[in-house]
Motif scaffolding. Structure first.
Motif, mmCIF file in Angstrom:
data_model
loop_
_atom_site.group_PDB
_atom_site.id
_atom_site.type_symbol
_atom_site.label_atom_id
_atom_site.label_comp_id
_atom_site.label_asym_id
_atom_site.label_seq_id
_atom_site.Cartn_x
_atom_site.Cartn_y
_atom_site.Cartn_z
ATOM 1 N N GLN A 176 -1.078 10.445 15.943
ATOM 2 C CA GLN A 176 -0.399 10.978 14.766
ATOM 3 C C GLN A 176 0.966 10.316 14.595
ATOM 4 O OE1 GLN A 176 -0.583 12.397 11.519
ATOM 5 N NE2 GLN A 176 -1.936 13.774 12.654
ATOM 6 N N ASP A 177 1.706 10.177 15.697
ATOM 7 C CA ASP A 177 3.014 9.512 15.628
ATOM 8 C C ASP A 177 2.869 8.033 15.292
ATOM 9 O OD1 ASP A 177 4.454 11.789 16.127
ATOM 10 O OD2 ASP A 177 4.725 11.405 18.268
ATOM 11 N N ILE A 178 1.842 7.400 15.852
ATOM 12 C CA ILE A 178 1.606 5.984 15.546
ATOM 13 C C ILE A 178 1.349 5.810 14.057
ATOM 14 C CG2 ILE A 178 0.039 4.038 15.885
ATOM 15 C CD1 ILE A 178 -0.422 5.063 18.747
ATOM 16 N N SER A 179 0.517 6.670 13.488
ATOM 17 C CA SER A 179 0.195 6.577 12.064
ATOM 18 C C SER A 179 1.429 6.800 11.206
ATOM 19 C CB SER A 179 -0.887 7.604 11.704
ATOM 20 O OG SER A 179 -1.254 7.497 10.349
ATOM 21 N N LYS A 180 2.236 7.778 11.558
ATOM 22 C CA LYS A 180 3.427 8.084 10.755
ATOM 23 C C LYS A 180 4.426 6.927 10.780
ATOM 24 C CE LYS A 180 3.251 13.128 11.207
ATOM 25 N NZ LYS A 180 3.903 14.326 11.805
ATOM 26 N N HIS A 181 4.616 6.322 11.960
ATOM 27 C CA HIS A 181 5.622 5.270 12.072
ATOM 28 C C HIS A 181 5.098 3.908 11.598
ATOM 29 C CE1 HIS A 181 7.504 8.237 14.814
ATOM 30 N NE2 HIS A 181 8.621 7.684 14.390
ATOM 31 N N ALA A 182 3.814 3.623 11.825
ATOM 32 C CA ALA A 182 3.267 2.316 11.459
ATOM 33 C C ALA A 182 2.777 2.272 10.014
ATOM 34 C CB ALA A 182 2.126 1.940 12.399
ATOM 35 N N PHE A 183 2.170 3.388 9.550
ATOM 36 C CA PHE A 183 1.584 3.410 8.214
ATOM 37 C C PHE A 183 2.375 4.246 7.214
ATOM 38 C CE2 PHE A 183 -2.578 3.005 10.718
ATOM 39 C CZ PHE A 183 -2.521 1.619 10.691
ATOM 40 N N GLY A 184 3.320 5.042 7.726
ATOM 41 C CA GLY A 184 4.123 5.853 6.825
ATOM 42 C C GLY A 184 3.408 7.061 6.278
ATOM 43 N N ARG A 185 2.339 7.506 6.942
ATOM 44 C CA ARG A 185 1.617 8.691 6.471
ATOM 45 C C ARG A 185 0.887 9.344 7.648
ATOM 46 N NH1 ARG A 185 -1.227 4.304 4.512
ATOM 47 N NH2 ARG A 185 -3.376 4.100 5.208
ATOM 48 N N PRO A 186 0.538 10.637 7.528
ATOM 49 C CA PRO A 186 -0.175 11.314 8.611
ATOM 50 C C PRO A 186 -1.563 10.714 8.819
ATOM 51 C CG PRO A 186 0.763 12.891 7.061
ATOM 52 C CD PRO A 186 0.878 11.549 6.427
ATOM 53 N N LEU A 187 -2.072 10.870 10.024
ATOM 54 C CA LEU A 187 -3.415 10.398 10.341
ATOM 55 C C LEU A 187 -4.438 11.303 9.678
ATOM 56 C CD1 LEU A 187 -5.007 8.346 12.163
ATOM 57 C CD2 LEU A 187 -5.095 10.180 13.872
ATOM 58 N N MET A 188 -5.395 10.705 8.986
ATOM 59 C CA MET A 188 -6.445 11.462 8.314
ATOM 60 C C MET A 188 -7.661 11.608 9.229
ATOM 61 S SD MET A 188 -4.948 12.082 5.521
ATOM 62 C CE MET A 188 -6.283 12.753 4.512
ATOM 63 N N PRO A 189 -8.441 12.682 9.052
ATOM 64 C CA PRO A 189 -9.648 12.865 9.874
ATOM 65 C C PRO A 189 -10.588 11.666 9.757
ATOM 66 C CG PRO A 189 -9.153 14.865 8.634
ATOM 67 C CD PRO A 189 -8.234 13.791 8.109
ATOM 68 N N PHE A 190 -11.166 11.275 10.869
ATOM 69 C CA PHE A 190 -12.151 10.189 10.943
ATOM 70 C C PHE A 190 -11.565 8.816 10.600
ATOM 71 C CE2 PHE A 190 -14.376 14.052 9.379
ATOM 72 C CZ PHE A 190 -15.004 14.392 10.575
ATOM 73 N N ASP A 191 -10.243 8.701 10.579
ATOM 74 C CA ASP A 191 -9.590 7.419 10.298
ATOM 75 C C ASP A 191 -9.501 6.629 11.601
ATOM 76 O OD1 ASP A 191 -7.968 5.292 9.639
ATOM 77 O OD2 ASP A 191 -6.615 6.473 8.392
ATOM 78 N N ARG A 192 -10.183 5.485 11.661
ATOM 79 C CA ARG A 192 -10.245 4.713 12.901
ATOM 80 C C ARG A 192 -9.447 3.412 12.834
ATOM 81 N NH1 ARG A 192 -14.476 2.496 14.744
ATOM 82 N NH2 ARG A 192 -13.655 2.584 16.853
ATOM 83 N N ARG A 193 -8.622 3.257 11.806
ATOM 84 C CA ARG A 193 -7.953 1.964 11.678
ATOM 85 C C ARG A 193 -7.034 1.663 12.868
ATOM 86 N NH1 ARG A 193 -5.263 2.823 6.166
ATOM 87 N NH2 ARG A 193 -6.842 4.440 6.155
ATOM 88 N N ILE A 194 -6.400 2.687 13.445
ATOM 89 C CA ILE A 194 -5.534 2.462 14.604
ATOM 90 C C ILE A 194 -6.358 1.891 15.755
ATOM 91 C CG2 ILE A 194 -4.173 3.609 16.394
ATOM 92 C CD1 ILE A 194 -3.124 5.498 14.248
ATOM 93 N N ASP A 195 -7.513 2.501 16.029
ATOM 94 C CA ASP A 195 -8.366 2.045 17.129
ATOM 95 C C ASP A 195 -8.831 0.609 16.906
ATOM 96 O OD1 ASP A 195 -8.580 4.819 18.347
ATOM 97 O OD2 ASP A 195 -9.495 5.180 16.400
ATOM 98 N N VAL A 196 -9.217 0.300 15.676
ATOM 99 C CA VAL A 196 -9.734 -1.038 15.372
ATOM 100 C C VAL A 196 -8.646 -2.095 15.540
ATOM 101 C CG1 VAL A 196 -10.660 -2.514 13.546
ATOM 102 C CG2 VAL A 196 -11.535 -0.192 13.831
ATOM 103 N N HIS A 197 -7.459 -1.839 14.973
ATOM 104 C CA HIS A 197 -6.373 -2.815 15.063
ATOM 105 C C HIS A 197 -5.883 -2.975 16.503
ATOM 106 C CE1 HIS A 197 -5.884 -3.818 10.891
ATOM 107 N NE2 HIS A 197 -5.755 -2.556 10.546
ATOM 108 N N LEU A 198 -5.793 -1.872 17.253
ATOM 109 C CA LEU A 198 -5.319 -1.967 18.634
ATOM 110 C C LEU A 198 -6.338 -2.698 19.501
ATOM 111 C CD1 LEU A 198 -3.516 1.437 19.300
ATOM 112 C CD2 LEU A 198 -2.509 -0.824 18.995
#
Length: 229
Positions: A176-198
Motif C-alpha cells: 500500500q505504501d509502495i503504491s502511494k509513493h510510486a504511483f500516487g494512489r492507493p493500491l486497488m484489489p487484484f492490482d499486480r503491477r507492483i509484483d510484475v515490475h519488481l
C-alpha cells in the motif's frame, strides 16, 4: 507543451480523448498505424504514448516490444477490462501503467500526468539529489541509476518503485505504501503491477552471493530491499 501520441483504431474514442487532452494542455497526435508510431517514438518527436493493445495489422504488444528495444519513452497501455494476460505481458515488456477500456478522459489525463511526474527530468538549474543504498546509487533528479558501479537500465515505473524501497533499505515496505509513493494512489484489489515490475527489477539486479534475491517479498505484507552484509 507535452506531446502525446495516441495509438488506437477506435476513431470515436480517439477523437474524444484528443479533444479532452488538448483542453488539458497536451499536444496530441493520433494514429492507428503501429509502424508509424514506432518511427515517431524512436525519433523522439513525442513525450509519452497511449497505446491500445487491440489493433489491426500490428497489435499493441508488438508495438510496445519494438519501441522498448530502442526507446525508454513512457508508455500507458489501453487494455480490455479484465484482460490480465495482455496487462501483465505489457508490464513485463516495460509499459509504465495501464488503463482499462472503457475509460474516462479525466482518468486517462490524470494517469498521464502521474507518469510524467515520475519520469520527468530535474528542473533546469536544480542540483539533483543522490540516494545510496549499498551497491545502488540513484539520482532522482535525472532518473538515472547505477548498480555496482554500472548504469542500471530502468523504466520510469521501475525507477519509482526501486526508489521507494531504496529510501527504506533494510525495512519492510507495505504494498500500500509502495503504491502511494510510486504511483500516487492507493493500491486497488487484484492490482499486480507492483509484483510484475519488481520481478523485472529483481532480474536486473541479479542474485546475492548467498543465492537470495536483493528484493525480498513477505507474502501479504510487502517488499524489502536487502542491505549489504
Amino acid at each position: 507543451m507535452t506531446k502525446v501520441l495516441l495509438i488506437d483504431d477506435d476513431v470515436d474514442l480517439t477523437t474524444l480523448l484528443q479533444e479532452y487532452l488538448t483542453e488539458e494542455g497536451f499536444e496530441v497526435t493520433a494514429t492507428e498505424d503501429g509502424r508509424a508510431a514506432i518511427a515517431l517514438a524512436v525519433a523522439n518527436t513525442v513525450d509519452i504514448i497511449v497505446l491500445d493493445i487491440m489493433m489491426p495489422h500490428m497489435n499493441g504488444i508488438d508495438v510496445l516490444q519494438r519501441i522498448r528495444r530502442l526507446s525508454a519513452i513512457p508508455i500507458l497501455m489501453l487494455t480490455a477490462k479484465g484482460d490480465d494476460v495482455d496487462r501483465i505481458a505489457g508490464l513485463n515488456l516495460g509499459a509504465d501503467d495501464y488503463v482499462s477500456k472503457p475509460c474516462s478522459p479525466g482518468e486517462l489525463a490524470a494517469r498521464l500526468k502521474a507518469i510524467l511526474r515520475r519520469s520527468g527530468s530535474a528542473v533546469a538549474g536544480a542540483v539533483p539529489d543522490l540516494l545510496r543504498a549499498g551497491n545502488l546509487v540513484m539520482h532522482p533528479g535525472t532518473r538515472a541509476a547505477e548498480w555496482r558501479g554500472k548504469p542500471l537500465d530502468l523504466t520510469g515505473t521501475e525507477f519509482s518503485l526501486l526508489e521507494v524501497l531504496a529510501r527504506q533499505a533494510g525495512q519492510l515496505v507495505s504494498k500500500q505504501d509502495i503504491s502511494k509513493h510510486a504511483f500516487g494512489r492507493p493500491l486497488m484489489p487484484f492490482d499486480r503491477r507492483i509484483d510484475v515490475h519488481l520481478s523485472s527489477i529483481r532480474q536486473k539486479l541479479g542474485m546475492r552471493e548467498d543465492g537470495q534475491s536483493w528484493i525480498q517479498s513477505v507474502r501479504g505484507h510487502g517488499y524489502q530491499l536487502l542491505q549489504d552484509r
